[in-house]
Design an enzyme around this catalytic site. Structure first.
Site, PDB file in Angstrom:
ATOM      1  N   ASN A 125      52.314  -8.838  -0.886  1.00  0.00           N
ATOM      2  CA  ASN A 125      52.998  -7.547  -0.971  1.00  0.00           C
ATOM      3  C   ASN A 125      54.486  -7.866  -1.027  1.00  0.00           C
ATOM      4  O   ASN A 125      55.085  -8.223  -0.029  1.00  0.00           O
ATOM      5  CB  ASN A 125      52.627  -6.727   0.284  1.00  0.00           C
ATOM      6  CG  ASN A 125      53.430  -5.449   0.376  1.00  0.00           C
ATOM      7  OD1 ASN A 125      54.099  -5.048  -0.575  1.00  0.00           O
ATOM      8  ND2 ASN A 125      53.361  -4.801   1.535  1.00  0.00           N
ATOM      9  N   TRP A 126      55.025  -7.774  -2.233  1.00  0.00           N
ATOM     10  CA  TRP A 126      56.423  -8.199  -2.404  1.00  0.00           C
ATOM     11  C   TRP A 126      57.420  -7.218  -1.794  1.00  0.00           C
ATOM     12  O   TRP A 126      58.580  -7.520  -1.640  1.00  0.00           O
ATOM     13  CB  TRP A 126      56.735  -8.357  -3.899  1.00  0.00           C
ATOM     14  CG  TRP A 126      56.066  -9.533  -4.545  1.00  0.00           C
ATOM     15  CD1 TRP A 126      55.150 -10.372  -3.996  1.00  0.00           C
ATOM     16  CD2 TRP A 126      56.291  -9.995  -5.882  1.00  0.00           C
ATOM     17  NE1 TRP A 126      54.763 -11.330  -4.895  1.00  0.00           N
ATOM     18  CE2 TRP A 126      55.452 -11.129  -6.074  1.00  0.00           C
ATOM     19  CE3 TRP A 126      57.086  -9.591  -6.933  1.00  0.00           C
ATOM     20  CZ2 TRP A 126      55.401 -11.844  -7.275  1.00  0.00           C
ATOM     21  CZ3 TRP A 126      57.048 -10.300  -8.137  1.00  0.00           C
ATOM     22  CH2 TRP A 126      56.215 -11.415  -8.299  1.00  0.00           C
ATOM     23  N   LYS A 127      56.964  -6.025  -1.524  1.00  0.00           N
ATOM     24  CA  LYS A 127      57.836  -4.957  -1.006  1.00  0.00           C
ATOM     25  C   LYS A 127      59.025  -4.751  -1.959  1.00  0.00           C
ATOM     26  O   LYS A 127      58.865  -4.923  -3.164  1.00  0.00           O
ATOM     27  CB  LYS A 127      58.275  -5.280   0.418  1.00  0.00           C
ATOM     28  CG  LYS A 127      57.076  -5.589   1.310  1.00  0.00           C
ATOM     29  CD  LYS A 127      57.386  -5.525   2.764  1.00  0.00           C
ATOM     30  CE  LYS A 127      56.118  -5.807   3.549  1.00  0.00           C
ATOM     31  NZ  LYS A 127      56.327  -5.797   4.977  1.00  0.00           N
TER      32      LYS A 127
ATOM     33  N   SER B  83      52.996 -10.849   9.637  1.00  0.00           N
ATOM     34  CA  SER B  83      53.477 -12.208   9.941  1.00  0.00           C
ATOM     35  C   SER B  83      52.411 -13.275   9.748  1.00  0.00           C
ATOM     36  O   SER B  83      52.341 -14.237  10.531  1.00  0.00           O
ATOM     37  CB  SER B  83      54.060 -12.269  11.348  1.00  0.00           C
ATOM     38  OG  SER B  83      55.134 -11.354  11.457  1.00  0.00           O
TER      39      SER B  83
ATOM     40  N   GLU C 172      46.928  -3.819   9.666  1.00  0.00           N
ATOM     41  CA  GLU C 172      48.241  -4.401   9.905  1.00  0.00           C
ATOM     42  C   GLU C 172      48.861  -3.748  11.135  1.00  0.00           C
ATOM     43  O   GLU C 172      49.331  -2.607  11.051  1.00  0.00           O
ATOM     44  CB  GLU C 172      49.151  -4.152   8.705  1.00  0.00           C
ATOM     45  CG  GLU C 172      48.638  -4.759   7.422  1.00  0.00           C
ATOM     46  CD  GLU C 172      49.734  -4.852   6.374  1.00  0.00           C
ATOM     47  OE1 GLU C 172      49.937  -5.942   5.864  1.00  0.00           O
ATOM     48  OE2 GLU C 172      50.403  -3.844   6.110  1.00  0.00           O
TER      49      GLU C 172
ATOM     50  N   GLY D 191      53.284 -10.283   3.412  1.00  0.00           N
ATOM     51  CA  GLY D 191      54.578  -9.771   2.985  1.00  0.00           C
ATOM     52  C   GLY D 191      55.535 -10.918   2.715  1.00  0.00           C
ATOM     53  O   GLY D 191      55.508 -11.536   1.639  1.00  0.00           O
ATOM     54  N   GLY D 192      56.356 -11.222   3.726  1.00  0.00           N
ATOM     55  CA  GLY D 192      57.410 -12.240   3.584  1.00  0.00           C
ATOM     56  C   GLY D 192      56.920 -13.540   2.965  1.00  0.00           C
ATOM     57  O   GLY D 192      57.560 -14.089   2.054  1.00  0.00           O
TER      58      GLY D 192
ATOM     59  N   HIS E  85      50.566   1.947   3.414  1.00  0.00           N
ATOM     60  CA  HIS E  85      51.304   0.925   4.161  1.00  0.00           C
ATOM     61  C   HIS E  85      52.147   1.615   5.230  1.00  0.00           C
ATOM     62  O   HIS E  85      52.699   2.695   4.993  1.00  0.00           O
ATOM     63  CB  HIS E  85      52.189   0.112   3.207  1.00  0.00           C
ATOM     64  CG  HIS E  85      52.723  -1.125   3.856  1.00  0.00           C
ATOM     65  ND1 HIS E  85      53.787  -1.082   4.723  1.00  0.00           N
ATOM     66  CD2 HIS E  85      52.311  -2.412   3.802  1.00  0.00           C
ATOM     67  CE1 HIS E  85      54.021  -2.321   5.165  1.00  0.00           C
ATOM     68  NE2 HIS E  85      53.126  -3.139   4.624  1.00  0.00           N
TER      69      HIS E  85
ATOM     70  N   GLU F 217      55.031   1.175   6.265  1.00  0.00           N
ATOM     71  CA  GLU F 217      56.419   1.491   5.893  1.00  0.00           C
ATOM     72  C   GLU F 217      56.475   2.796   5.099  1.00  0.00           C
ATOM     73  O   GLU F 217      57.424   3.559   5.215  1.00  0.00           O
ATOM     74  CB  GLU F 217      57.021   0.325   5.090  1.00  0.00           C
ATOM     75  CG  GLU F 217      57.343  -0.855   6.001  1.00  0.00           C
ATOM     76  CD  GLU F 217      57.230  -2.227   5.346  1.00  0.00           C
ATOM     77  OE1 GLU F 217      57.231  -2.300   4.099  1.00  0.00           O
ATOM     78  OE2 GLU F 217      57.120  -3.227   6.082  1.00  0.00           O
TER      79      GLU F 217
ATOM     80  N   GLY G 229      56.614  -8.209   9.740  1.00  0.00           N
ATOM     81  CA  GLY G 229      57.987  -8.668   9.527  1.00  0.00           C
ATOM     82  C   GLY G 229      58.718  -9.034  10.806  1.00  0.00           C
ATOM     83  O   GLY G 229      59.921  -9.245  10.804  1.00  0.00           O
TER      84      GLY G 229
HETATM   85  P1  PGA Z   1      54.629  -9.516   6.648  1.00  0.00           P
HETATM   86  O1  PGA Z   1      54.208  -8.120   5.972  1.00  0.00           O
HETATM   87  O2  PGA Z   1      53.606 -10.526   6.201  1.00  0.00           O
HETATM   88  O3  PGA Z   1      56.000  -9.784   6.140  1.00  0.00           O
HETATM   89  O4  PGA Z   1      54.585  -9.271   8.107  1.00  0.00           O
HETATM   90  C1  PGA Z   1      52.900  -7.773   5.811  1.00  0.00           C
HETATM   91  C2  PGA Z   1      52.838  -6.402   5.148  1.00  0.00           C
HETATM   92  O5  PGA Z   1      53.638  -5.538   5.463  1.00  0.00           O
HETATM   93  O6  PGA Z   1      51.970  -6.176   4.293  1.00  0.00           O
END
Ligand code: PGA
Length: 644
Positions: free
Chosen positions: A400-402, A605, A559, A626-627, A487, A489, A565
């Site tokens: 997930n590149w966000k 994470s 999640e 994500g990251g 998600h 966010e 993050g």
């Molecule tokens: P993260 O994000 O791996 O950076 O914690 C995961 C996500 O939000 O899908």
């Protein structure tokens, strides 16, 4: 088999003679005091539907297609039919039930016993539907059903209605010796021709004997009711009459209509042929066309034509004695049966053989793979990841590149990943979910057999004036196959409610996008011990409304918001506990089989260092990253956790 073959035969003979079936329905409605419903506009479609449904139910039983549904429908049919036939047997309002048309005439008591046997068979099939052995595997069943519907509806019923029934089980079939039959009746023997008479309308003279004893050819135009007769082929009809005059063959129009209707017909069509009266039921039995044409020779039925297929001028260019029209047709019942065997039965047999062969090779391959896997796991130190391989559900690592990466950087990352994974094939499904603007460019080069492409969101509206939004259809049109929805966010910063997400899920599925649906609790909720409650409500609010079939297409991503993050990962045990809980509520809602097949990813994470431990847990089927998905090497490290 008994049920299947009876339904097939019964549907087939009804379809061969839809008008006969229609007359029977008419008789039933009248006997039940429902003659108000017995109009042609209702009874003819009812006859066609009845024949098709019976035939298709029989085919489904034979091939064991949709076993549970079909067995219920068949039982319902028998539960309705059996008491009905008991009533028929007791009160005898109709002498022949008509189950098998005119092909096989049963008495009402015979029909009742037949239905009792079928009812018992239907109960057995309904009780143990899955014991019916499948002749064809599920993905190919639609071919059998569609082919059978097309065959029975267009080839058999349609052709019969347009011309005449291919098989004629009535006493006036081609080749029937009416003279001999009528003579037997005159001698006092039982004969189906008891109601057959021809009476001139002008002087009332009975000319039956004269017509049947005529050693030459006689044309009989049969129109039970001239008021309803089709007058679209008048030129052809008048041409046949002129031909009969030219060659001295008698021509009569047999009808049950009265003088007024006859004069109207003459005015309308210019008919000059003589009219005779005959019983209307007999006329309907003689030919299933109004009007239809019959050719007699020496009292034998030589030919029959529907008004849609009258003999052409070219065919009527010589005397009948010298023309093929004057002889019995060469097409026999055997050749018609052979035709059906070649064009209906044979393709189905070949399809079944091909399907069985495919299923067999598939089974052999699966067995081989299984034995390879078990050899492999014996050598693999009881690694839990290998233990999970026997389960059907898909393992996925999704990025997930966000809101990261401009177009150029994104393309470069996707290319690098594409090359890396092509060179070293992953052991799991891999997906990258990118900002909208990357999708179309990346879709151009991404090998989507190895890496799936998805969006991170889509609109909750189909299309229109929603400035700045991107619809599910637009996402799909880029070549993407997945979309992340729900998600945390998006829920938190963009206030996406369960209702909005429910709409998004429906629209995504409508556009054939696979949804990665995110759920998870906040830190406060975890500290209050409410995590189970939260994830359950999130599922109930947006995806538990789906049908089983649609739910099966969803990938869940758990999640915990406090781990996203933040560098704080849920421990493998914490994650496993809630994954198992999520699976249990899916099982409650959709059953264990669906729960066992649902992919549940962990996100928050997740990195190459903790992925192996997380993925080793029996209910964790991969990760939403994500990251760590923003660098090819980091992401590859997580993907490779499935190889450890
Ligand atoms: P993260 O994000 O791996 O950076 O914690 C995961 C996500 O939000 O899908």
């Amino acid at each position: 088999m008994i049920l299947a073959l009876t339904f097939i035969l019964s549907g087939f003979v009804k379809a061969v003679d839809p008008l006969g079936t229609q007359y029977k329905i008419h008789d039933y409605l009248t006997a039940m005091g429902l003659s108000a419903l017995a109009s042609d506009t209702l009874t003819l479609p009812a006859a066609v539907i009845l024949a098709t449904v019976e035939f298709i139910l029989g085919i489904c039983l034979l091939f064991a297609i949709r076993r549970r549904l079909v067995s219920k429908v068949v039982l319902a049919v028998m539960i309705i039919m059996t008491p009905l036939t008991l009533w028929l047997a007791l009160t005898n309002p109709i002498t022949d039930c008509g189950c098998f048309g005119d092909a096989l005439v049963l008495t009402n008591w015979q029909t009742l016993w037949k239905n009792v046997v079928l009812l018992c068979a239907a109960v057995i099939v309904w009780k143990w539907p899955t014991l019916q052995p499948r002749l064809i595997s599920e993905p190919n069943q639609w071919i059998v059903v569609n082919y059978s519907v097309a065959f029975i509806l267009f080839v058999i019923t349609g052709r019969s209605l347009y011309t005449l029934p291919q098989f004629d089980f009535r006493p006036y079939h081609i080749g029937a010796d009416l003279r001999a039959g009528w003579q037997r009746m005159m001698d006092g023997e039982d004969s189906p021709y008891a109601d057959f008479f021809i009476e001139r309308t002008d002087d009332g003279e009975d000319i039956t004997e004269a017509v049947l004893n005529d050693s030459s050819y006689t044309f009989l135009l049969v129109a039970p009711h001239l008021e309803q007769a089709d007058d679209s082929q008048l030129d052809e009809l008048n041409h046949v009459y002129e031909y009969s005059l030219d060659h001295g063959y008698p021509f009569y129009c047999l009808t049950a209509s009265t003088g007024k209707a006859i004069s109207r017909w003459c005015d309308m069509t210019g008919a000059e042929y003589p009219f005779c009266n005959t019983d209307d039921i007999t006329l309907k039995t003689v030919i299933r066309s109004n009007p239809g044409l019959l050719l007699l020779h020496n009292g034998v039925v030589i030919r029959k034509w529907s008004h849609n297929a009258l003999p052409s001028e070219e065919e009527l260019n010589s005397r009948l004695e010298d023309s093929p029209l004057g002889q019995l047709p060469t097409e026999t019942v055997t050749s018609k049966i052979l035709w059906i065997l070649t064009w209906f039965v044979l393709p189905l047999v070949l399809l079944t053989l091909a399907d069985r062969l495919w299923a067999w090779t598939h089974w052999i391959r699966k067995k081989k793979r299984k034995s390879e896997n078990s050899d492999h796991s014996e050598n693999s130190d009881n690694n839990p990841i290998h233990k999970k391989e026997s389960k059907m559900r898909k393992k996925i690592v999704a990025g997930n590149w966000k809101m990261n990466m401009n177009l150029q950087d994104g393309i470069a990352l996707a290319k690098e990943l594409n090359e890396t994974l092509k060179a070293d094939k992953p052991n799991c499904g891999v997906v990258i979910c990118t900002p909208f603007i990357h999708l179309a460019s990346i879709a151009q080069f991404l090998d989507q057999d190895i890496i799936g492409l998805g969006a991170e969101n889509c609109a909750d509206k189909e299309k229109g004036a929603f400035t700045g939004e991107v619809s599910a259809e637009m996402v799909k049109s880029t070549g993407a196959q997945y979309v992340i929805l729900g998600h945390s966010e998006r829920r938190e910063y963009y206030k996406e409610t369960p209702e909005i997400l429910k709409e998004k899920v429906l629209l995504a599925q409508k556009n054939d996008l696979k949804v990665i649906f995110c759920i998870g609790e906040s830190l406060e909720e975890r500290e209050a011990g409410k995590q189970n409650e939260v994830v359950k409500a999130e599922l109930e609010g947006s995806v538990f409304n789906l049908s089983e079939e649609d739910f099966r297409k969803i990938v869940i991503a758990y999640e915990p918001i406090w781990a996203i993050g933040t560098g704080k990962t849920a421990t493998a045990e914490q994650a496993e506990e809630i994954h198992a809980y999520i699976r249990s509520i899916i099982a409650e809602k959709y059953g264990q089989a669906v729960a066992d097949d649902t992919t549940i990813l962990y996100g928050g994470s997740c990195k190459a260092s903790n992925a192996p431990e997380l993925f080793a847990k029996p209910d964790i089927d991969g990760g939403l990253i994500g990251g760590a998905s923003l660098k090819a090497a980091d992401f590859k490290g997580i993907i490779d956790a499935w190889k450890k």
